[in-house]
Design an enzyme around this catalytic site. Structure first.
Site, PDB file in Angstrom:
ATOM      1  N   ASP A  36      56.515  35.060  45.603  1.00 23.68           N
ATOM      2  CA  ASP A  36      56.658  35.017  44.231  1.00 23.68           C
ATOM      3  C   ASP A  36      58.537  35.040  44.043  1.00 23.68           C
ATOM      4  OD1 ASP A  36      54.251  35.006  43.229  1.00 23.68           O
ATOM      5  OD2 ASP A  36      54.362  36.999  42.701  1.00 23.68           O
ATOM      6  N   ALA A  37      58.960  35.642  44.802  1.00 25.50           N
ATOM      7  CA  ALA A  37      60.306  35.660  44.776  1.00 25.50           C
ATOM      8  C   ALA A  37      60.994  34.261  45.157  1.00 25.50           C
ATOM      9  CB  ALA A  37      60.744  36.534  45.767  1.00 25.50           C
ATOM     10  N   ASP A  40      60.545  31.968  42.031  1.00 20.37           N
ATOM     11  CA  ASP A  40      61.458  32.556  40.953  1.00 20.37           C
ATOM     12  C   ASP A  40      62.988  31.788  41.367  1.00 20.37           C
ATOM     13  OD1 ASP A  40      59.320  33.983  39.709  1.00 20.37           O
ATOM     14  OD2 ASP A  40      60.116  35.923  40.592  1.00 20.37           O
ATOM     15  N   LYS A 129      29.330  28.779  31.240  1.00 22.85           N
ATOM     16  CA  LYS A 129      29.995  28.617  29.898  1.00 22.85           C
ATOM     17  C   LYS A 129      30.852  29.871  29.616  1.00 22.85           C
ATOM     18  CE  LYS A 129      28.549  27.831  25.208  1.00 22.85           C
ATOM     19  NZ  LYS A 129      29.520  28.911  24.448  1.00 22.85           N
ATOM     20  N   ARG A 150      39.486  22.649  18.597  1.00 18.37           N
ATOM     21  CA  ARG A 150      38.398  22.045  18.171  1.00 18.37           C
ATOM     22  C   ARG A 150      38.165  21.815  16.843  1.00 18.37           C
ATOM     23  NH1 ARG A 150      32.284  22.496  18.037  1.00 18.37           N
ATOM     24  NH2 ARG A 150      32.492  24.749  17.559  1.00 18.37           N
ATOM     25  N   GLU A 187      38.261  24.561  27.808  1.00 19.17           N
ATOM     26  CA  GLU A 187      38.217  26.007  27.554  1.00 19.17           C
ATOM     27  C   GLU A 187      39.333  26.792  27.923  1.00 19.17           C
ATOM     28  OE1 GLU A 187      35.221  28.361  24.970  1.00 19.17           O
ATOM     29  OE2 GLU A 187      35.378  26.150  25.958  1.00 19.17           O
ATOM     30  N   CYS A 421      32.563  75.355  23.181  1.00 19.85           N
ATOM     31  CA  CYS A 421      31.959  74.867  24.157  1.00 19.85           C
ATOM     32  C   CYS A 421      30.431  74.517  23.600  1.00 19.85           C
ATOM     33  CB  CYS A 421      31.610  75.362  25.582  1.00 19.85           C
ATOM     34  SG  CYS A 421      30.385  74.635  26.641  1.00 19.85           S
ATOM     35  N   CYS A 451      35.962  72.811  28.466  1.00 23.51           N
ATOM     36  CA  CYS A 451      35.368  74.056  28.330  1.00 23.51           C
ATOM     37  C   CYS A 451      35.887  75.013  29.515  1.00 23.51           C
ATOM     38  CB  CYS A 451      33.986  73.940  28.565  1.00 23.51           C
ATOM     39  SG  CYS A 451      33.127  75.643  28.601  1.00 23.51           S
TER      40      CYS A 451
END
Length: 791
Positions: A36-37, A40, A129, A150, A187, A421, A451
């Site tokens: 990731d670094a 970035d 789905k 839609r 979707e 209780c 309790c």
């Protein structure tokens, strides 16, 4: 264009291409190729270049996914090809009827059936789905130019700015050969993990959490401020096409696979089934793995694969004749909250439980639902008499997810925690959360009410006994929940130790206990009198101490007496024991009531596996490490090492040091902090007490070091899957752990070996995919014998 501008333009183009490729691997293929670094860094470089050359910014740049200024509203978009809904099937008969209609509609096109009367079979494309929001993405010459909802099927809303922020939607199609105009449909959804993280952020910021992932996805995609959409963990999955000007394959599957080569994400569960039986089998397979999928689904979609046949079948009303959605049983339903009762658990936690007007959810009749705690009741704004939405997913306990406020009756009543209780009448108190940092403690109200009756409360006693006798604890066969409840109700068992004083005459004749079963139970109790230390520790039911932590305590300290007396700071020297768990362990053994129970058990049990401190923990500490664990403000690990060296690894010498000695060793701020810390008598005494215990246990830096005998499987991770026939899984796990291996529940690239018995499924498949070493049970037994272990 100047040379600098030309170079910048080329670098911008290269960065966009590289980042698009990484986005495809990360968001679509789930196969990231850089950290990731590094991503970035590349992204920031592109941002800087575009900021310096704004004339080179284009709409398909990865930097344009962050969203723009809020808009006044959405404009309407008319769909050139209507976005129709699907017909639904709710039972196998509905699917059989659908397939019959398809085959009748294609009677002139289908090949004849076989000689034995079997009808011709149709190929169907199958996929889950997704429970999200249907959208349309319009590409012109490969560029994303518009996104739309839609809507009513004919007209939707223009959400172009928002769909651009969805990370796995390509802003520009990859490769070549795409149609001049291509409308991609699919979707937009939110994965379960992303939904949970989003709701956690909502709660932390004081905002209302979303009811379910579908609502969260729909609400995120219809934000007028696309920056909000960009901050939400949305994803897209394509299921088909709309308007097209150009050539595409002539099958549903072929189109989807082609779209995938252009960077459009499609379902990883896509499947081509021949005939309705194969469709039904796929429906069952997806249903079985539904809970394991990283996203919510509410059924399976089936579409005729041949596009010419789709056109011939055509449409009826507002749905195609060539496709259907076979829905799963509803996971959410409306019902009425009749009352809220309170249950008491093993640790005394008083938990609210919803009593509901019975309703069928996901095929199961539901009359009760968990409410977790009173904070959850407050978050929901729940009142007795409310109409609520109940959700049930797989085997998960049903839960209340939302109150329908517009249906609240005038006589609705507030939910109140009982002062006493409901089982034993003892006082109910709210727990406190303790946050420890840099030697300081801060307190806040916890979400749990408890309790205070302990084992005097029959509810707590029953649950404590049930845990104590369970298979992974003391393993006393023949004591199920009903038997335990009976023994407690009759007063025969008032403490775990009472189990070992039971007599035949007390058992025989009780419900479920004839002569044979009474003798069998007494034999099982007698067989448990010599538990291994790890089993005994786990059986005690110490909060936050599971099997693995119990094994760490037993293997490391190797003595019940050492575990009972260990200070929290000393416990944190053990692997995977953090400060909070260490305090739980210390407080458990410091409690007078628990001490009494353990003393009683000591009179009837002979605990095995006790001896010398684990060799790897002998002389395992340093003075610098001890100073670091004291969390002295402004004193870091480097300063601690400097102090330890300066004062000859002697804590008493350090405590006797004057200001000048400290100031010559450390800079002013940490020197002041050390001086002030040890000027408090309580903190001086705590440091000396920790050192004394380290010395007593043999963990002190001046203690005698011992040679650690290397375990043959140390550092290895093994996985057991399938059914083992020569031994139980628990037995195999114990053998592996004794050899130093860690036994994990899932397969990964770090797994050393997989032992696969009959019935092994996805774990074995993943092991084969990763090229891992796999042993059957016979091979596993040979491995154990080669290492000198009797299976």
């Amino acid at each position: 264009m100047s040379t600098d501008s030309t170079q910048a333009a080329q670098r911008i183009l290269d960065l966009r291409t590289e980042l698009d490729g990484h986005n495809q691997r990360y968001y679509v293929l789930d196969q990231p190729s850089i950290p990731d670094a590094e991503y970035d860094r590349l992204f920031r470089e592109l941002q800087a270049l575009e900021a310096a050359h704004p004339d080179l910014i284009s709409v398909d740049s990865p930097t344009q996914r962050v969203g723009g200024a809020p808009r006044a509203g959405f404009t309407e978009v008319r769909h050139e090809v209507p976005m129709l809904s699907l017909g639904n099937a709710f039972a196998e008969a509905d699917m059989l009827d659908f397939d019959r209609r398809v085959r009748e509609g294609l009677a002139d096109d289908l090949p004849p059936g076989d000689l034995f009367g079997g009808g011709a079979e149709v190929e169907y494309v199958c996929e889950p789905k997704l429970d999200g929001l249907a959208v349309s993405l319009l590409y012109v010459e490969g560029q994303l130019v518009r996104g739309a909802t839609r809507g009513d099927g004919s007209t939707g809303e223009d959400i172009s700015a928002n769909v651009r922020t969805v990370r796995n939607i390509p802003l520009k199609l990859q490769g070549s050969g795409w149609p001049a105009v291509l409308e991609v449909r699919g979707e937009v959804f939110m994965a379960k993990a992303g939904f949970d993280a989003l709701n956690q952020r909502q709660l932390e910021s004081g905002a209302k959490p979303f009811a379910n992932p579908r609502n969260a996805a729909a609400g995120s995609l219809r934000q007028l401020d696309s920056k909000i959409t960009a901050s939400r963990p949305l994803a897209f999955c394509c299921y088909g096409i709309g308007q097209v000007e150009g050539e595409l394959p002539d099958t549903q599957l072929g189109i989807l696979q082609t779209l995938q080569t252009w960077g459009v994400p499609i379902s990883l569960e896509l499947y081509l089934a021949r005939g309705i039986d194969a469709c039904q089998a796929y429906y069952q397979r997806i249903g079985a793995k539904r809970e394991a999928l990283p996203y919510e689904i509410d059924g399976v979609v089936f579409k005729v694969n041949n596009l010419a046949w789709q056109r011939e079948l055509g449409f009826r009303a507002r749905e195609p004749r060539w496709a259907i959605a076979h829905k799963f049983p509803a996971m959410e339903e409306l019902t009425e909250l009749l009352d809220v009762e309170f249950q008491v658990g093993r640790t005394g936690a008083v938990t609210p439980v919803a009593r509901l007007k019975p309703v069928k959810v996901a095929g199961v009749m539901v009359a009760n639902a968990t409410l977790h705690n009173m904070d959850e009741v407050a978050r929901l704004g729940l009142m007795i008499g409310d109409t609520v939405i109940i959700r049930r997913a797989g085997d998960v306990i049903p839960q209340v997810v939302q109150v329908v406020l517009e249906r609240r009756p005038l006589d609705a009543r507030a939910v109140e925690i009982p002062a006493s209780c409901p089982v034993c009448g003892s006082h109910v108190e709210r727990t406190q959360l303790v946050k420890r940092s840099k030697g300081k403690e801060s307190f806040s109200a916890g979400s749990i009410y408890r309790c205070v009756g302990r084992l005097a409360c029959q509810a707590q006693l029953k649950q404590a006994i049930i845990h104590f006798v369970s298979r992974r604890a003391m393993d006393i066969d023949g004591l199920g929940e009903k038997s335990v409840e009976q023994l407690v109700d009759l007063g025969l068992v008032q403490s775990p130790a009472d189990l070992y004083r039971l007599q035949f005459d007390q058992l025989v004749g009780l419900e479920g206990f004839a002569e044979l079963s009474s003798n069998n139970l007494l034999a099982a109790i007698d067989n448990s009198r010599k538990p291994e230390l790890a089993r005994f520790i786990y059986a005690l039911g110490i909060p936050d101490v599971g099997e693995e932590t119990a094994k760490v305590l037993a293997r490391s300290l190797a003595s019940l007496e050492r575990i009972k007396r260990a200070l929290p700071e000393v416990l944190t020297y053990l692997p995977d024991v953090g400060l909070e768990v260490a305090h739980e362990i210390h407080e458990f053994f410091s409690d007078a009531h628990n001490q009494n129970v353990i003393e009683q058990l000591g009179q009837v049990l002979d605990i095995q596996g006790q001896g010398e401190l684990g060799a790897e923990f002998a002389a395992c500490t340093t003075l610098a490490g001890l100073l670091d664990k004291l969390h002295i403000p402004s004193l870091g690990p480097t300063g601690a090492k400097t102090l330890a060296s300066k004062f000859g690894e002697s804590l008493p010498k350090l405590l006797e040091a004057d200001w000048l000695d400290l100031r010559q060793t450390l800079s002013e701020k940490p020197a002041n902090a050390v001086r002030e810390f040890f000027s408090v008598a309580e903190q001086r005494e705590r440091a000396l007490k920790i050192e004394a215990q380290l010395r007593e246990f043999g963990m002190h830096w001046e203690s005698e070091k011992r040679v650690v005998a290397g375990l043959p499987l140390a550092g290895q991770t093994w996985v057991l899957t399938g059914t083992l026939e020569l031994m139980s899984r628990e037995h195999a796990k114990a053998k592996l752990e004794a050899l130093g291996a860690k036994v994990a529940g899932s397969v990964s690239a770090k797994t050393h070996c997989v032992v696969a018995g009959p019935g092994a499924g996805s774990k074995l498949a993943k092991a084969s995919e990763l090229g891992l070493r796999v042993l059957d049970e016979a091979g596993f037994v040979e491995q154990l014998q080669a290492l000198g272990v009797t299976p």
